[in-house]
Write a protein that holds these residues in place. Structure first.
Motif, PDB file in Angstrom:
ATOM      1  N   ASN A 103       6.338 -12.325 -34.476  1.00 26.90           N
ATOM      2  CA  ASN A 103       7.444 -13.288 -35.392  1.00 26.90           C
ATOM      3  C   ASN A 103       8.493 -13.497 -34.690  1.00 26.90           C
ATOM      4  O   ASN A 103       9.005 -12.739 -34.399  1.00 26.90           O
ATOM      5  CB  ASN A 103       7.068 -12.769 -36.450  1.00 26.90           C
ATOM      6  CG  ASN A 103       5.653 -12.130 -37.151  1.00 26.90           C
ATOM      7  OD1 ASN A 103       5.257 -13.264 -37.161  1.00 26.90           O
ATOM      8  ND2 ASN A 103       5.335 -11.059 -36.664  1.00 26.90           N
ATOM      9  N   HIS A 104       8.848 -14.706 -34.130  1.00 30.81           N
ATOM     10  CA  HIS A 104       9.848 -14.689 -32.955  1.00 30.81           C
ATOM     11  C   HIS A 104      10.932 -16.069 -33.756  1.00 30.81           C
ATOM     12  O   HIS A 104      10.429 -16.845 -33.848  1.00 30.81           O
ATOM     13  CB  HIS A 104       9.724 -14.881 -31.888  1.00 30.81           C
ATOM     14  CG  HIS A 104      10.320 -15.436 -30.307  1.00 30.81           C
ATOM     15  ND1 HIS A 104      11.073 -14.442 -30.368  1.00 30.81           N
ATOM     16  CD2 HIS A 104      11.245 -16.723 -30.114  1.00 30.81           C
ATOM     17  CE1 HIS A 104      12.064 -14.761 -29.391  1.00 30.81           C
ATOM     18  NE2 HIS A 104      11.743 -15.542 -29.259  1.00 30.81           N
ATOM     19  N   ARG A 105      12.139 -15.702 -33.301  1.00 35.64           N
ATOM     20  CA  ARG A 105      12.965 -16.713 -33.803  1.00 35.64           C
ATOM     21  C   ARG A 105      14.141 -17.481 -33.149  1.00 35.64           C
ATOM     22  O   ARG A 105      14.586 -16.102 -32.423  1.00 35.64           O
ATOM     23  CB  ARG A 105      14.024 -15.752 -35.115  1.00 35.64           C
ATOM     24  CG  ARG A 105      15.124 -16.824 -36.239  1.00 35.64           C
ATOM     25  CD  ARG A 105      16.292 -17.166 -35.162  1.00 35.64           C
ATOM     26  NE  ARG A 105      17.059 -15.693 -35.434  1.00 35.64           N
ATOM     27  CZ  ARG A 105      18.120 -14.934 -36.315  1.00 35.64           C
ATOM     28  NH1 ARG A 105      18.313 -15.997 -37.271  1.00 35.64           N
ATOM     29  NH2 ARG A 105      18.602 -14.215 -36.286  1.00 35.64           N
ATOM     30  N   MET A 106      14.427 -18.209 -32.786  1.00 37.29           N
ATOM     31  CA  MET A 106      15.050 -18.938 -31.836  1.00 37.29           C
ATOM     32  C   MET A 106      16.131 -20.123 -32.808  1.00 37.29           C
ATOM     33  O   MET A 106      15.946 -20.282 -33.342  1.00 37.29           O
ATOM     34  CB  MET A 106      14.157 -19.261 -30.693  1.00 37.29           C
ATOM     35  CG  MET A 106      13.746 -20.458 -30.696  1.00 37.29           C
ATOM     36  SD  MET A 106      12.584 -20.564 -29.516  1.00 37.29           S
ATOM     37  CE  MET A 106      10.846 -20.007 -29.194  1.00 37.29           C
ATOM     38  N   THR A 107      17.330 -20.004 -31.721  1.00 36.69           N
ATOM     39  CA  THR A 107      17.721 -21.355 -32.496  1.00 36.69           C
ATOM     40  C   THR A 107      18.280 -22.227 -31.695  1.00 36.69           C
ATOM     41  O   THR A 107      18.179 -21.922 -30.703  1.00 36.69           O
ATOM     42  CB  THR A 107      19.650 -20.565 -32.782  1.00 36.69           C
ATOM     43  OG1 THR A 107      19.581 -19.388 -34.199  1.00 36.69           O
ATOM     44  CG2 THR A 107      20.434 -21.448 -33.280  1.00 36.69           C
ATOM     45  N   LEU A 108      17.605 -23.796 -31.662  1.00 38.61           N
ATOM     46  CA  LEU A 108      18.006 -24.452 -30.718  1.00 38.61           C
ATOM     47  C   LEU A 108      19.043 -25.698 -31.524  1.00 38.61           C
ATOM     48  O   LEU A 108      19.608 -25.919 -32.487  1.00 38.61           O
ATOM     49  CB  LEU A 108      16.438 -25.752 -31.482  1.00 38.61           C
ATOM     50  CG  LEU A 108      15.756 -24.621 -31.424  1.00 38.61           C
ATOM     51  CD1 LEU A 108      14.609 -25.998 -31.355  1.00 38.61           C
ATOM     52  CD2 LEU A 108      14.853 -24.388 -29.753  1.00 38.61           C
ATOM     53  N   THR A 109      19.531 -25.684 -29.943  1.00 39.75           N
ATOM     54  CA  THR A 109      20.760 -26.680 -30.238  1.00 39.75           C
ATOM     55  C   THR A 109      20.312 -27.515 -28.545  1.00 39.75           C
ATOM     56  O   THR A 109      19.886 -27.882 -28.127  1.00 39.75           O
ATOM     57  CB  THR A 109      21.661 -25.995 -29.436  1.00 39.75           C
ATOM     58  OG1 THR A 109      21.551 -25.447 -28.777  1.00 39.75           O
ATOM     59  CG2 THR A 109      21.527 -24.952 -30.652  1.00 39.75           C
TER      60      THR A 109
END
Length: 294
Positions: A120-126
């Motif tokens: 379960n992984h969170r990343m922030t896209l920009t």
């Protein structure tokens, strides 16, 4: 979908896919329930805008626009949204066996490692990453709403492309992570075994023997991790397969659908189908209802 509770855990729902791919795109509907849920399919969750705290197991993520969550589904998870707050999200659920069907083992590993290893992984896209992801998501949505020939096959190809993009972003993180826990590995083994053998006569003894564990441990482990029993999961998988066959192969008889889905007796299949779907297989086929996530 079935509701259940387990000792030491909050109330939650066990969710099932009705078709191999299910996309809820740019959903602005207020959150009706903050109930925890769990499922055996994989999930790509994208947060567009609003205010949301997402709970996955013992992790808490305060989301911001552009956040992407990858979930293997087995861990209990739940969005928490303040009343009257804006909550815009896109959620893609998919059956990994279906999406990776026909691919080489190395390709499957590449696509599924972010879900299996990171769990379960969170990343922030920009920037350009966010633009590329949102464009692919919009294209999948366009196909899901179309009536074009080979719609689902084309959606599968787009999802594979999306997963390759995600795998590239996650490569360093995957290489730096330990493998999934032993309990989750056992449960994933059960899910994979059922996926390969749901059409055959299965018993707890046979599944436990394949995993080299006792059937009592198998039952308690599966219930602990997923909140449901092995046989509830098996019957949901068989009924889901029947729905796929009824939709995609209208030339098959109801008896053939029943047997191909793992039911030895037509009467048992008909009873289970009506109990879980709310209508008979014959009526379901005639109605042409869209398959969707409950």
């Amino acid at each position: 979908m079935s509701s259940s509770s387990s000792k030491g855990l909050p109330s939650f729902e066990w969710m099932q896919l009705k078709e191999p791919i299910d996309l809820s795109y740019y959903n602005e509907q207020p959150l009706i329930s903050g109930q925890f849920h769990s499922h055996a399919f994989y999930e790509i969750y994208y947060f567009h805008e609003g205010c949301c705290t997402y709970l996955i197991g013992d992790s808490v993520f305060a989301l911001k626009p552009g956040d992407l969550l990858l979930m293997n589904g087995l861990t209990l998870h739940c969005p928490s949204v303040e009343p009257d707050s804006r909550y815009v999200r896109s959620i893609l659920h998919f059956d990994p066996a279906w999406v990776c069907k026909g691919l080489s083992e190395s390709a499957k590993t590449i696509l599924l490692d972010p879900f299996d290893t990171l769990r379960n992984h969170r990343m922030t896209l920009t920037g350009t990453n966010r633009e590329e992801f949102e464009a692919l998501l919009a294209d999948i949505h366009r196909l899901s709403a179309s009536t074009t020939h080979y719609r689902q096959e084309r959606m599968t190809l787009r999802i594979q492309e999306l997963m390759y993009v995600i795998a590239g972003w996650c490569q360093a993180a995957v290489q730096g992570q330990d493998s999934i826990s032993e309990k989750e590995r056992h449960v994933q083994h059960v899910v994979s075994f059922v996926e390969e053998n749901y059409m055959h006569d299965l018993t707890l003894e046979r599944i436990a023997r394949d995993m080299h564990i006792t059937k009592h441990y198998l039952s308690s482990l599966f219930k602990e991790v997923t909140g449901t029993t092995v046989f509830k999961y098996l019957y949901h998988r068989r009924i889901n397969q029947a729905k796929i066959l009824l939709r995609l192969h209208p030339y098959l008889s109801i008896t053939e659908v029943s047997q191909a889905s793992g039911f030895k007796h037509l009467a048992h299949f008909s009873r289970m189908f009506k109990s879980m779907v709310g209508t008979t297989p014959e009526h379901y086929r005639r109605s042409g209802d869209e398959l969707s996530l409950t």
